[in-house]
Structure formats: structure tokens, C-alpha cells
Scaffold this active site. Structure first.
Site, PDB file in Angstrom:
ATOM      1  NE  ARG A  64      12.443 -40.730   5.660  1.00  0.00           N
ATOM      2  CZ  ARG A  64      11.965 -41.419   6.024  1.00  0.00           C
ATOM      3  NH1 ARG A  64      10.896 -41.690   6.517  1.00  0.00           N
ATOM      4  NH2 ARG A  64      12.466 -42.865   5.916  1.00  0.00           N
ATOM      5  CE1 TYR A 123      -1.179 -18.516   5.654  1.00  0.00           C
ATOM      6  CE2 TYR A 123      -0.603 -20.837   5.706  1.00  0.00           C
ATOM      7  CZ  TYR A 123       0.813 -19.987   5.201  1.00  0.00           C
ATOM      8  OH  TYR A 123       0.972 -19.968   4.366  1.00  0.00           O
ATOM      9  CG  ASP A 197      -1.971 -21.857  13.899  1.00  0.00           C
ATOM     10  OD1 ASP A 197       0.346 -20.947  14.623  1.00  0.00           O
ATOM     11  OD2 ASP A 197      -1.424 -21.316  12.586  1.00  0.00           O
ATOM     12  CE  LYS A 222       4.284 -17.124   8.801  1.00  0.00           C
ATOM     13  NZ  LYS A 222       4.256 -18.322   8.402  1.00  0.00           N
TER      14      LYS A 222
END
Length: 407
Positions: A64, A123, A197, A222
Site C-alpha cells: 500500500r 469529467y 488532467d 484510458k
């Protein structure tokens, strides 16, 4: 063997080599997957050194916090986003389990109880987070059309407590483009940071860091992975900035790190990024011109078209073409959009984008249905707007499919 300095490689070659490190102890050609949750120490003293980050301590203690496969991906994305920059070595990447994990962790750590000036067309989940969740964290947001730099400047004057400006290199889903270089200067002049972004454009087309941005975000789901097989995200910035803003600690405690398998799949996808983006953008240009000349289409939004409001700006900041994303408004509004999407055969009716196959969707009822209605109207996300992610199929086949479905 001819030795070539990696500093002299083209971007196309860099995408292939970015995640490669042949120093593996077994000589593995491709990066191994370190599918482990934890790591073994020789003794208590070694464990203590590792947790204290002391010299000689183990580099990994728990996945993690960090993982060797994940670090390969982080290095690869940082290399591509800072490609060709003189100080590229000072940039680092952070990989996340989703694009939203990257975006929200970035905003929370960078905005710091301040004000965010955000692009109006974003988005859907990003817009929803800033509008609904961020206020409870002491973060206020105003939404403006960042393609108009004057409006950004006026908003900065109205909000001297602005700590972060947030925008997309190509807006989702309106395809508007902001002058990143000019906005980066405004941010510096007002002691704010600029986060961009870059999912739609990828570093193949735009490198926001080279234009002055402080942080770049990605949904690696993506184009970076490219095959629709995973969920992932990434941030890239100067290591000193991540250290100063404790972004590493936010990721550790919020738990948003990428898993090793998804990181490995993304590394494989990055190897073909240049090839895919070249095909995406070449096909998108042909499809956009077809749509622009179709009598059933009201308006086409594609940066490569001369009719795009920011075509000149796009031409000045975009490398190697204009990307693979198109939005268009149909005559007949919502009903026409439903008819189109229900009759395509080659294009797939699905959310997401950047896959090798063409994906088509209706933002108002799908990806942006959660966006505040006032923001949606202001941004131009209408009932009849259709978003098309052009795949790598033969563009003539995509055109034929659209032509049949439109009729």
C-alpha cells in the site's frame, strides 16, 4: 552493440523503453509482477531501518506504500510527461487504483482548505467531487470557462485565497482547450498551483508540465493502457512538490495506490501508445470531417477542424495531431442521439474512452448525468451532445457505421 543515450531518443522510442529495466536478477525481458502484499526483513533492525527510511534499509515494506512493479509504471509515466524537458529528472510519478483516486488525492493535498478555480466542463465525477464533497473538506470551488483566460484572471482577483486551478487539457466532453501556458503564468503570479488532467491528449499530444503546469493527472484506464482491461490513475509533478504537500502520505492513508497487476498491464499498454495515438488521431480527423459535412449534424467539436473555437491554440500546443476524441451535436437533439446510438454496429455503446475499439456515448444521460444542471448548461453539455472515442479500426468502416446509423 550501438549504444544510444536515452536522452536522444524520440518520443515514439521513449514509449517503448520507458518501463524497461533489464537489471532484473533473472534477466527478465519484461518487468516482473511483484504480486505481494508485504515484504520480508532479515531481522528487527532491518525492519526498523526500512520504516525509518534510513540508508541501508529495505526499499519496500508494504504494497500500500509502494511496490516494484508500480514504481516501474510511475517512472514510465513521469518520463513521458517530462519528455524532452531539461530538468526531467526532478519529476516523479504516483500510480493510483483509479483516475478518480489520483484526481481527488491530488486536489485534497494541493488545495489545502483553499479555493479551487475549476473548468466548467469537466469529467462528471470530478465536477461532482468539487461541487458536493470538497466543501466538507474546507475546499470551495468556482467553475469558469477556462478557455477564456480573461475569465480565469478575473476569478483569481475575486478569490485571492485560490490555491489551485484545475482544468483538462482537452475538456470532457465539450473538447474545449485552454491556454495552459497563460494560465500557468497567472497561477504563479497569484501563488496558486495548476493541475491539468491530460487523459484525453496524453503526453503524445500535449505535455502540460512543459507548458508550465505543476501537476498532471491521468486516468490510465484510458489511452495509457489502451485496451479497456483495467482501472488506474496517475499523477506527475516535481518530487519536491509532492514532498512539500505530503501527497505521498495522503495516498498512503487514503489507500489509493495501484495494484501490481494493473500497473503491469498499463506498462504493456504504454509500449504501443505512440502507434495507437497516431492511428486514433488520423482516424478521428477523417471521421470529424465526415460528420462536419453531414446534413444531420449541427456542430462538430474536434480540435483539428478549422471550425473549432480554439483550433489555432490547439495547433500551437498539440504535438503529432489532435487526438482521438470527438463530440458532436445532432439535429433533432436527444431523440436523434438515441437513434444514432441504438443503430451503430461497429461502434460500441459504452462509457470510457481510449480503447482500441470505437466507443460512443451520450454524456447528458451517462457520464455527465451527475453534474449540476446549472454547470452543465453553462458548459454546453446539451441533451443532444454525443461523445465518440475513435478507435484504431479503419476510419472508412467507422464512417460507414455512423452514416448507416444516422440514416
Amino acid at each position: 552493440m550501438l549504444k544510444i543515450s536515452k536522452k536522444n531518443l524520440s518520443f515514439e522510442s521513449a514509449t517503448v523503453s520507458a518501463g524497461i529495466d533489464h537489471n532484473d536478477q533473472y534477466g527478465s525481458h519484461t518487468p516482473p509482477i511483484y504480486q505481494t502484499s508485504t515484504y520480508v526483513f532479515d531481522n528487527v533492525e532491518a525492519g526498523a531501518k526500512a520504516f525509518a527510511h534510513e540508508e541501508g534499509g529495505a526499499s519496500h515494506v508494504y504494497s500500500r506504500l509502494g511496490n516494484p512493479t508500480v514504481e516501474r509504471l510511475e517512472n514510465a509515466v513521469a518520463k513521458l510527461e517530462s519528455f524532452g524537458m531539461k530538468d526531467s529528472d526532478i519529476y516523479t510519478g504516483m500510480a493510483f487504483g483509479s483516475g478518480m483516486a489520483a484526481i481527488t488525492t491530488g486536489i485534497i493535498s494541493l488545495a489545502r482548505n483553499g479555493h479551487v478555480i475549476a473548468q466548467d466542463a469537466l469529467y462528471g465525477c470530478t465536477s461532482q467531487f468539487l461541487k458536493e464533497e470538497a466543501p466538507s473538506m474546507g475546499i470551495s470551488t468556482s467553475f469558469v470557462d477556462t478557455s477564456d483566460t480573461f475569465l480565469v484572471e478575473m476569478e483569481l482577483k475575486q478569490h485571492p485565497d485560490t490555491t489551485l486551478i484545475y482544468l483538462e487539457s482537452i475538456a470532457n466532453p465539450t473538447m474545449s482547450i485552454s491556454d495552459i501556458r497563460a494560465i500557468a503564468k497567472l497561477a504563479r503570479d497569484h501563488n496558486a498551483l495548476l493541475m491539468v488532467d491530460n487523459t484525453f491528449a496524453t503526453p503524445y499530444h500535449i505535455q502540460p508540465l512543459d507548458l508550465g503546469a505543476d501537476v498532471v493527472a491521468h486516468s490510465s484506464t484510458k489511452y495509457l493502457s489502451g485496451h479497456g482491461t483495467l482501472i488506474g490513475g496517475a499523477l506527475v509533478a516535481k518530487k519536491a512538490l509532492f514532498d512539500e504537500m505530503n501527497t505521498w502520505i495522503f495516498r498512503k492513508n487514503l489507500g489509493g495506490i495501484a495494484g501490481p497487476m494493473d500497473a503491469w498491464l498499463t506498462l504493456n499498454g504504454i509500449k504501443t501508445l505512440s502507434l495507437r495515438m497516431k492511428q486514433h488521431q488520423e482516424g478521428a480527423m477523417k471521421v470529424a470531417r465526415f460528420l462536419e459535412n453531414n446534413p444531420l449534424v449541427e456542430q462538430v467539436y474536434y480540435p483539428g477542424l478549422e471550425s473549432h473555437p480554439q483550433h489555432d491554440l490547439a495547433s500551437s500546443i498539440m504535438n503529432r495531431g489532435y487526438g482521438g476524441m470527438i463530440s458532436f451535436e445532432l439535429k433533432g437533439g436527444y431523440e436523434a442521439g438515441v437513434h444514432l446510438m441504438n443503430h451503430v454496429k461497429l461502434c460500441t455503446l459504452a462509457v470510457s474512452l481510449g480503447c482500441v475499439d470505437s466507443l460512443i456515448q451520450h454524456p447528458a444521460s451517462m457520464t455527465h448525468s451527475i453534474v449540476d444542471e446549472e454547470i452543465k448548461q453553462k458548459a454546453g453539455i446539451t441533451e443532444g451532445l454525443v461523445r465518440l472515442s475513435v478507435g484504431i479500426e479503419d476510419p472508412e468502416d467507422i464512417i460507414s457505421d455512423l452514416q448507416h446509423a444516422l440514416q
